[in-house]
Design a protein around this motif. Sequence first.
Motif, short mmCIF file in Angstrom:
data_model
loop_
_atom_site.label_atom_id
_atom_site.label_comp_id
_atom_site.label_asym_id
_atom_site.label_seq_id
_atom_site.Cartn_x
_atom_site.Cartn_y
_atom_site.Cartn_z
N ALA A 172 0.85 -1.19 0.00
CA ALA A 172 0.00 0.00 0.00
C ALA A 172 0.89 1.24 0.00
O ALA A 172 1.83 1.33 0.79
N SER A 173 0.61 2.16 -0.89
CA SER A 173 1.43 3.37 -0.98
C SER A 173 0.54 4.57 -1.20
O SER A 173 -0.58 4.47 -1.72
N GLY A 174 1.04 5.71 -0.78
CA GLY A 174 0.30 6.96 -0.95
C GLY A 174 1.26 8.12 -0.91
O GLY A 174 2.46 7.95 -1.15
N ASP A 175 0.75 9.26 -0.60
CA ASP A 175 1.56 10.47 -0.57
C ASP A 175 2.51 10.45 0.63
O ASP A 175 2.11 10.73 1.76
N GLY A 176 3.75 10.05 0.39
CA GLY A 176 4.76 10.09 1.45
C GLY A 176 4.82 8.87 2.34
O GLY A 176 5.54 8.89 3.35
N PHE A 177 4.10 7.79 2.01
CA PHE A 177 4.23 6.60 2.84
C PHE A 177 4.18 5.33 1.99
O PHE A 177 3.72 5.33 0.85
N TYR A 178 4.65 4.23 2.59
CA TYR A 178 4.76 2.94 1.91
C TYR A 178 4.68 1.85 2.97
O TYR A 178 5.44 1.84 3.92
N VAL A 179 3.70 0.95 2.81
CA VAL A 179 3.52 -0.13 3.78
C VAL A 179 3.32 -1.43 3.01
O VAL A 179 2.65 -1.45 1.98
N ASN A 180 3.94 -2.51 3.52
CA ASN A 180 3.69 -3.80 2.89
C ASN A 180 3.48 -4.88 3.94
O ASN A 180 3.86 -4.73 5.11
N GLY A 181 2.82 -5.94 3.54
CA GLY A 181 2.55 -7.06 4.43
C GLY A 181 2.12 -8.25 3.62
O GLY A 181 1.89 -8.15 2.41
N GLU A 182 1.99 -9.39 4.26
CA GLU A 182 1.63 -10.62 3.57
C GLU A 182 0.22 -11.03 3.94
O GLU A 182 -0.23 -10.86 5.07
N GLY A 183 -0.50 -11.57 2.96
CA GLY A 183 -1.85 -12.05 3.19
C GLY A 183 -2.16 -13.22 2.28
O GLY A 183 -1.29 -13.71 1.55
N GLN A 184 -3.40 -13.66 2.32
CA GLN A 184 -3.83 -14.82 1.52
C GLN A 184 -4.85 -14.37 0.47
O GLN A 184 -5.87 -13.76 0.79
N ALA A 185 -4.54 -14.67 -0.79
CA ALA A 185 -5.44 -14.31 -1.88
C ALA A 185 -6.75 -15.08 -1.77
O ALA A 185 -6.76 -16.28 -1.46
N LEU A 186 -7.85 -14.41 -2.02
CA LEU A 186 -9.17 -15.02 -1.93
C LEU A 186 -9.77 -15.36 -3.29
O LEU A 186 -10.83 -16.00 -3.35
N ASN A 187 -9.13 -14.91 -4.38
CA ASN A 187 -9.65 -15.20 -5.71
C ASN A 187 -8.51 -15.30 -6.71
O ASN A 187 -7.40 -14.83 -6.46
N ASN A 188 -8.80 -15.94 -7.83
CA ASN A 188 -7.84 -15.97 -8.94
C ASN A 188 -7.85 -14.62 -9.64
O ASN A 188 -8.91 -14.01 -9.80
N ALA A 189 -6.70 -14.17 -10.10
CA ALA A 189 -6.63 -12.89 -10.82
C ALA A 189 -5.42 -12.87 -11.73
O ALA A 189 -4.35 -13.39 -11.39
N ALA A 190 -5.60 -12.26 -12.91
CA ALA A 190 -4.50 -12.05 -13.84
C ALA A 190 -3.86 -10.69 -13.58
O ALA A 190 -4.35 -9.90 -12.77
N VAL A 191 -2.77 -10.41 -14.26
CA VAL A 191 -2.10 -9.12 -14.13
C VAL A 191 -3.09 -8.00 -14.48
O VAL A 191 -3.84 -8.10 -15.47
#
Length: 219
Positions: A172-191
């Motif tokens: 997750a990123s926005g104006d002046g910040f950047y956060v990351n973390g790990e989770g579990q995907a709930l659906n299939n998705a392409a790029v």
Amino acid sequence: MRNLKSTLAAMLLLLSPLALAQDLSAQLQAFFTQRLTGFSDDVTVEIRTPQNQLPQCEQPTLSVPASARLWGNLNVLAQCGSEKRYLQVNVQAVGNYVVAAQAISRGSKLQPGSVELKRGRLDQLPPRAMLDISQAQDAVSLRDVAPGQPIQLSMLRQSWRVKAGQRVQVIASGDGFYVNGEGQALNNAAVAQNARVRMPSGQVVSGKVSADGNILINL
């Protein structure tokens, strides 16, 4: 002399609509040739609206809806000041499109030799025919396709970059910040598609899948 003037005036009245029609035909030809740049280098436009219903100004403003296709039977808006007329035209366009180079089985992933470009009439193709061969890269066929058959976008889906149950990085990123973390995907998705992810806290977030498989959230 008076008879000669009358005859000339009558001839001008007869020729004027014809001249307007010829000029309009040239304008429509230029209009569609410009819009089909990159798709077709051979465009032919036929006006099907009766001559007595054509706009009466020399240079009407021409337009089509942004979402409208650009070949086949179309309605074109021709505007002369406040007067609007819809013209029925047929646009023939020759260009490249994508066909199956060999038999493709349903559920199979397309390989570089699975498809090829063919040149022909774009206006005679089925709806949503594929024109850009790069769109077939790594796609999965949703049906059996015969050799030489035009590829429609509805025949394919992009390969899943993220699958349900997979562990993914959420950034997750926005104006002046950047956060990351790990989770579990709930659906299939392409790029470039949206994926929902359950975080360790139980919160469900949604973001777009990047080419490297991360889930990007812009705040």
